[in-house]
Design an enzyme around this catalytic site. Structure first.
Site, short mmCIF file in Angstrom:
data_model
loop_
_atom_site.label_atom_id
_atom_site.label_comp_id
_atom_site.label_asym_id
_atom_site.label_seq_id
_atom_site.Cartn_x
_atom_site.Cartn_y
_atom_site.Cartn_z
N PHE A 2 -62.16 40.10 33.08
CA PHE A 2 -63.20 41.09 32.53
C PHE A 2 -64.28 41.69 33.67
CE2 PHE A 2 -63.53 39.28 28.10
CZ PHE A 2 -62.36 39.86 27.52
N SER A 3 -65.22 42.38 33.44
CA SER A 3 -66.13 42.90 34.19
C SER A 3 -66.76 42.21 35.16
CB SER A 3 -66.91 43.71 33.39
OG SER A 3 -66.44 45.02 32.55
N TRP A 55 -55.08 52.71 29.05
CA TRP A 55 -56.44 52.59 28.72
C TRP A 55 -57.34 52.17 29.95
CZ3 TRP A 55 -59.51 52.03 23.97
CH2 TRP A 55 -60.52 51.47 24.32
N GLU A 66 -74.09 43.09 27.25
CA GLU A 66 -73.29 43.38 28.24
C GLU A 66 -73.63 44.14 29.73
OE1 GLU A 66 -68.91 43.18 25.76
OE2 GLU A 66 -70.00 45.06 25.78
N ASP A 92 -64.92 49.74 30.79
CA ASP A 92 -65.93 49.82 31.90
C ASP A 92 -65.75 50.08 33.34
OD1 ASP A 92 -67.01 48.41 29.22
OD2 ASP A 92 -67.46 46.79 30.07
N ARG A 108 -71.07 36.77 30.35
CA ARG A 108 -70.05 37.44 31.24
C ARG A 108 -70.74 38.54 32.10
NH1 ARG A 108 -68.25 38.65 25.80
NH2 ARG A 108 -69.03 40.91 25.03
#
Length: 674
Positions: free
Chosen positions: A105-106, A46, A218, A49, A167
């Site tokens: 995360f990003s 998978w 985001e 971003d 975030r």
């Protein structure tokens, strides 16, 4: 001749080197149904971003949100790929793994040229959001070898101040005040921080909310872009929104204004909202750091999917792709500024080129009938002053009652993509079948620049003033096309169709076995070799059959949890039937720390011999099976582990096996013995 890069950057900006293109085309590698050929996708697993985009020493680094152990979103890693031309991508090993501290995360990456952080001059510093059970803080990792290996600094540089959905740090250098700027997003606003040392950050201001729409902001980015045909530059704030886009789902909104080092001030508040892309499949677009064109152009790329249905698209062994990268500038239109996007691509032409000029298209004709087209570009210009049609455009990937329509409605001045007949895949009910945007003619002309891929469609209208990106999933053999005119004739002043070859070269799998058939699980060729993934039992069989033989491979059982504890089993199948229901497996069992000979009868596993060994996950072992006159010998790293007479299966196919694990096989070799 290779196609010239279609962007106005100087040669010093784009490095024209492409090691991937020297590889021979491989009909087995990156050729699964719906696998895009000129858009990046991971070898398996998978992806969402893009993050950590940075240019350094001639290489474009693209990191991305990645879950390598399945086709659904999972504990986030940072995947990694590199390119020398923003087109041909070479997968790299995973850069950042989740651990007991949380998921990765990003974020973004900068080059610390002056050692502001104290980690060393020219260190790559990655900023990312750490998510632990929904509590998010900001952390950093550093690389001293140009992005190949990373060391996480596990103490947060910014602790959560009690904010949900806090975030996606985007960091850049602000030359005027000689300081670093970070943009973060929370529920419905952007937050601007500053720092001198990349470790301590001070909140300066916020921007938003701009409306009462639902959804979360985001993946922010703030960049200064040149205004074409002027000496002006304006600041552009890009925000990805989880709801509310023109296509009915996720999308990227932008605001044009000024930034004084502390506050972003929107140029003027408009009744309309400006979107980077008007299709359903464009999200999380961010720019490459350490990279500008000669006039200050910036380059971005986006995740080509939608959170409305990303986990249900019909692809395997990977899920989701990236858009083409684009160069960004601004265009003054009346008293407003509009984003202009120029696609960046450096692709090798393929046979099937079509070109013509000044033709009149009648409603009853299709001058493209009989031509086949699956991967490539179309450039076309239409003259409305000499036309009386109500609508014109193209139908692509026609066949079996399916097609995707790209058209322009003359009276309403609407550019649209209609994918309601594109495929058998049923998109989420609140994603409309037609995605459209108002686009006025320029000097009575309409220009369309279309990129078609196996499951992707990108349309750039009027030199990139309007862009629509959509996924499509037609039947594999649908390759027909039409140029249509409705309600009257259309004059097309120029038309070019250019098919492209794949950006993917030969498989990195080293083996004298060339044909494989997946029986169970997810299997793919990767830089680690042939990789199998499954939560249960997985098998893939070759076309090689033997009675007496030598069969060997390097085997790695990949750790999949945060505490680095090995799980699962992987091994070599031999003497198998055609469906892997009856067979032997020479296996490495990490949980039980043993080399095993497994017999599978009618799908039921039985360990018939084993040897205890201190096996570890993420360590590569060489496993060899020798069968001669019904005697089975299993070797591990050249040492005999198991010797067993063969009372049940005496010949059959060889293959690969994984059980409750991800297993990688490289240097696979089979030799039949008389």
């Amino acid at each position: 001749m290779l196609k010239k890069l279609m962007v106005v950057f100087s040669l010093s900006f784009i490095v024209f080197l492409c090691p991937q293109m020297s590889h021979a085309y491989d009909p087995e590698y990156y050729q699964e149904p719906y696998r895009n050929q000129v858009h990046f996708s991971p070898e398996f697993g998978w992806m969402n971003d893009p993050n950590g985009l940075v240019y350094y020493h001639g290489l474009y680094h693209m990191y991305y949100q990645y879950y390598p152990y399945g086709l659904l979103w999972g504990p986030m890693h940072w995947g990694h790929a590199i390119s020398t031309d923003l087109t041909h991508w070479i997968p790299q090993k995973i850069a950042l793994y989740p651990d007991a501290q949380g998921h990765i995360f990003s974020g973004s990456i900068i080059i610390d040229k002056k050692n502001d952080s104290g980690f060393g001059k020219d260190t790559m510093v990655a900023f990312y959001t750490n998510d632990r059970k929904g509590i998010q803080d900001q952390r950093i990792a550093v690389s001293h070898d140009e992005g190949q290996t990373w060391e996480k600094i596990n103490e947060p540089i910014m602790k959560n101040p009690g904010i949900k959905d806090w975030r996606d740090p985007n960091v850049f250098w602000y030359q005027k005040d000689k300081k670093w700027i970070m943009v973060l997003t929370t529920h419905n606003k952007a937050m601007f921080y500053s720092s001198k040392n990349l470790k301590q950050w001070t909140l300066m201001s916020t921007f938003g909310p701009t409306d009462q729409s639902k959804g979360v902001w985001e993946c922010p980015s703030l960049m200064r872009l040149p205004v074409e045909n002027s000496n002006q530059k304006k600041w552009v704030l890009q925000i990805s929104r989880t709801e509310g886009s023109p296509a009915g789902g996720t999308g990227v909104e932008y605001f044009v204004g000024d930034f004084n080092g502390q506050h972003f001030i929107q140029h003027r508040k408009l009744k309309r909202r400006d979107w980077v892309n008007y299709g359903a499949d464009y999200y999380a677009a961010i720019p490459w750091n350490n990279l500008e064109g000669p006039r200050g152009e910036r380059v971005t790329i986006a995740w080509m999917s939608s959170w409305k249905y990303a986990e249900r698209t019909p692809t395997t062994p990977w899920r989701n792709s990236m858009s083409l990268p684009v160069s960004l500038t601004l265009v003054k239109m009346g008293d407003a500024f509009r984003l202009k996007q120029t696609p960046i691509y450096y692709l090798k032409p393929k046979d099937g080129h079509i070109r013509f000029h000044h033709k009149t298209i009648q409603p009853s004709t299709n001058i493209l009938k009989g031509h086949k087209f699956k991967v490539g570009e179309i450039k076309a210009e239409f003259d409305l002053s000499k036309s009386n049609a109500k609508e014109f455009g193209f139908q692509l990937r026609e066949g079996n009652g399916q097609y995707t329509r790209i058209g322009y409605q003359v009276t309403t001045h609407r550019l649209f993509v209609d994918r309601s007949h594109s495929s058998n895949f049923h998109f989420n009910s609140d994603i409309t079948g037609v995605h459209a945007i108002h686009m006025n003619p320029t000097n009575h002309k309409i220009q369309l620049h279309i990129f078609l891929d196996h499951s992707a469609l990108e349309v750039f209208g009027n030199n990139g003033i309007r862009v629509i990106t959509d996924q499509i999933f037609p039947r594999v053999n649908n390759d027909g096309m039409s140029l249509y005119s409705s309600g009257g004739h259309t004059v097309i002043t120029s038309f070019v169709l250019q098919p492209f070859t794949s950006i993917w070269g030969s498989s990195p799998l080293v083996s004298n076995i060339k044909k494989w058939q997946t029986i169970k699980g997810i299997w793919a060729d990767s830089m680690s070799g042939k990789v199998g993934q499954t939560e249960d039992e997985g098998s893939i069989l070759s076309n090689r059959m033997g009675k007496n033989f030598v069969y060997e491979s390097d085997v790695t059982i990949i750790n999949r949890n945060y505490i680095n504890k090995g799980t699962g089993t992987g091994g070599l199948i031999f003497h198998s039937d055609k469906v892997a229901k009856n067979m032997y497996v020479a296996a490495l069992d990490i949980p039980h720390k043993s080399v095993q000979l497994i017999k599978v009868c009618n799908g039921k596993r039985q360990v018939i011999s084993q040897k205890t060994m201190p096996l570890k996950g993420n360590q590569t072992y060489h496993l060899k099976v020798i069968v001669q006159q019904n005697l089975i010998k299993i070797y591990l790293d050249r040492k005999l582990m198991i010797e067993k007479q063969n009372p049940t299966f005496h010949q059959g196919l060889v293959g690969l096996y994984t059980f409750q694990s991800s297993s990688a096989f490289q240097n696979i070799h089979f030799t039949s013995k008389p």
